[in-house]
Write an enzyme that holds these catalytic residues in place. Sequence first.
Site, PDB file in Angstrom:
ATOM      1  N   ASP A 193       0.814  -1.218   0.000  1.00  0.00           N
ATOM      2  CA  ASP A 193       0.000   0.000   0.000  1.00  0.00           C
ATOM      3  C   ASP A 193       0.848   1.268   0.000  1.00  0.00           C
ATOM      4  O   ASP A 193       1.687   1.481   0.896  1.00  0.00           O
ATOM      5  CB  ASP A 193      -0.915  -0.005   1.221  1.00  0.00           C
ATOM      6  CG  ASP A 193      -2.138   0.862   1.016  1.00  0.00           C
ATOM      7  OD1 ASP A 193      -3.019   0.467   0.237  1.00  0.00           O
ATOM      8  OD2 ASP A 193      -2.205   1.947   1.618  1.00  0.00           O
ATOM      9  N   ASP A 224      -8.734   3.147 -10.058  1.00  0.00           N
ATOM     10  CA  ASP A 224      -8.889   1.873  -9.361  1.00  0.00           C
ATOM     11  C   ASP A 224      -8.778   2.071  -7.852  1.00  0.00           C
ATOM     12  O   ASP A 224      -7.985   2.889  -7.379  1.00  0.00           O
ATOM     13  CB  ASP A 224      -7.799   0.904  -9.839  1.00  0.00           C
ATOM     14  CG  ASP A 224      -7.899  -0.453  -9.189  1.00  0.00           C
ATOM     15  OD1 ASP A 224      -8.916  -1.129  -9.398  1.00  0.00           O
ATOM     16  OD2 ASP A 224      -6.955  -0.831  -8.466  1.00  0.00           O
ATOM     17  N   GLU A 248     -13.636   4.211  -8.613  1.00  0.00           N
ATOM     18  CA  GLU A 248     -14.234   2.958  -8.176  1.00  0.00           C
ATOM     19  C   GLU A 248     -14.363   2.961  -6.658  1.00  0.00           C
ATOM     20  O   GLU A 248     -13.361   2.869  -5.945  1.00  0.00           O
ATOM     21  CB  GLU A 248     -13.376   1.763  -8.608  1.00  0.00           C
ATOM     22  CG  GLU A 248     -13.939   0.432  -8.125  1.00  0.00           C
ATOM     23  CD  GLU A 248     -12.884  -0.652  -7.959  1.00  0.00           C
ATOM     24  OE1 GLU A 248     -13.268  -1.832  -7.948  1.00  0.00           O
ATOM     25  OE2 GLU A 248     -11.687  -0.321  -7.828  1.00  0.00           O
TER      26      GLU A 248
END
EC number: 3.2.1.1
Length: 487
Positions: A193, A224, A248
Amino acid sequence: MHSQLLLILVAILSALPCTIAASASAWRNRSIYQVMTDRFSRSDGSSTSACQTSERDYCGGTWRGIINKLDYISGMGFTAIWISPIGQQINGRTGEGEAYHGYWPTNLYALNERFGTEQDLRDLVAAVHSRGMYIMLDVVVNHFANQGDIIVYSDFVPLSDSRYFHPKCDIDWGNQTSIELCWMGNGYVHLVDVDTENDFVVSTLETYMAALITNYEFDGLRLDASRNIRKPFWTKLCLAANVYCQGEVWAGDPELVCPYQEYMDGLHNYPMKEVATTALTSSTGNMADLINMASKMNTRCKDVTLFGTFMENHDNPRIGSFTTDPARLQNVAALNILADGIPVLYYGQEQALTGSNDPANREALWLTDYRTTGNLVPTITSLNRLRNHAASTSPTFLTTSAVYTLLSSSVIRVRKENLVFVLTNTGSGASAAMTMDGFAPSLDLVEVLTCTHARADEKGRLPLVLRGEPMVLYPESLLSGSGICAL
């Protein structure tokens, strides 16, 4: 040294004058066909090359293959395409297959050679633009991918140090802070991440995005995993890109999804998708839920007409896995194309493919031989043509909110300016007669999916017989010169 040269190149490109950006308002009148690059079309034009979705391997689709099938896409009335992420991916096979989908990046400044060359990508963009179409790029900036438990941060370009990433932790999907700070992935592939609270990381990604748009002339971005990054980051990234951004946020609650529109142009309309597919794919579906959700989205979101309206995608089961009834599939397609928002149709929906959960919903389209009959292609073509025509003849059509009315437990009417469409979940073979009011007295209408003509009576009432398929009604006088139904 190679990576340093790439960084210098990107910095230079980001300083170049930007091309004219495709704004959010310009995207509003587009209809988007979503392409999974590896599964859409091969460069060699094969219609027989095997692709076993359960293997999760590359099947051979390319940018050159997309170019070769643009006529297929534009022939259905689509005016934009969305393509898979283009960056370099994990090499080789993992315990979760290969990185054919594009969501396991390792190097943002290098292209995925399995999809083609830099010239192939430039040629694709040029070919799209030559048709007056837009191209949207799927971008992944939330994470980098690593195979195995030993994280090799030096492999990540341009963020090649552990200090640019959050410490490892498993996501608690009920906690937003955890969603933003922790890692996705599994024991085979860790999705490391990115620390988007770090100023250097933010500025680096802004520079990268500005250069990417300038260099390849993409018209829009699909963001995304938008929910996995703090909201203010997206404002900066989209400003740097200077193109329409659609994010998204995979959730069915408008209270969770709608606030993200303060930070980007639009979102995937997941709340509408979830209730619509439930309502329309079975005679037991609740049509009132669909109406209520449409109202909630219009009330609670800043501008739902900039959302992407979709019914299936690469992460969700295809409609054909819920129902293979042709009439129900047509009803879903009608809402997909004509509802408020920007239509997004996942490749293969027009062929009524039946793949369920990932990876089954990522079939090779070439195995259908791109048939244009005996499927939903004629329906989708007619719907797109009508939407494009209505938008071109009325400056307010796309910004006018649709009005939903429940006519019975299985039938709803949707009115959007002069367009009226009737949806039902009864399925093929069912028959129901009703009279619909609200038309101008003695108005001549065309049902555009069958090119049937009808006339309202002197009180504006129109008798209908529904046989499971949707009905799409438009004033005949407003179709003159459109070519729709030979008018």
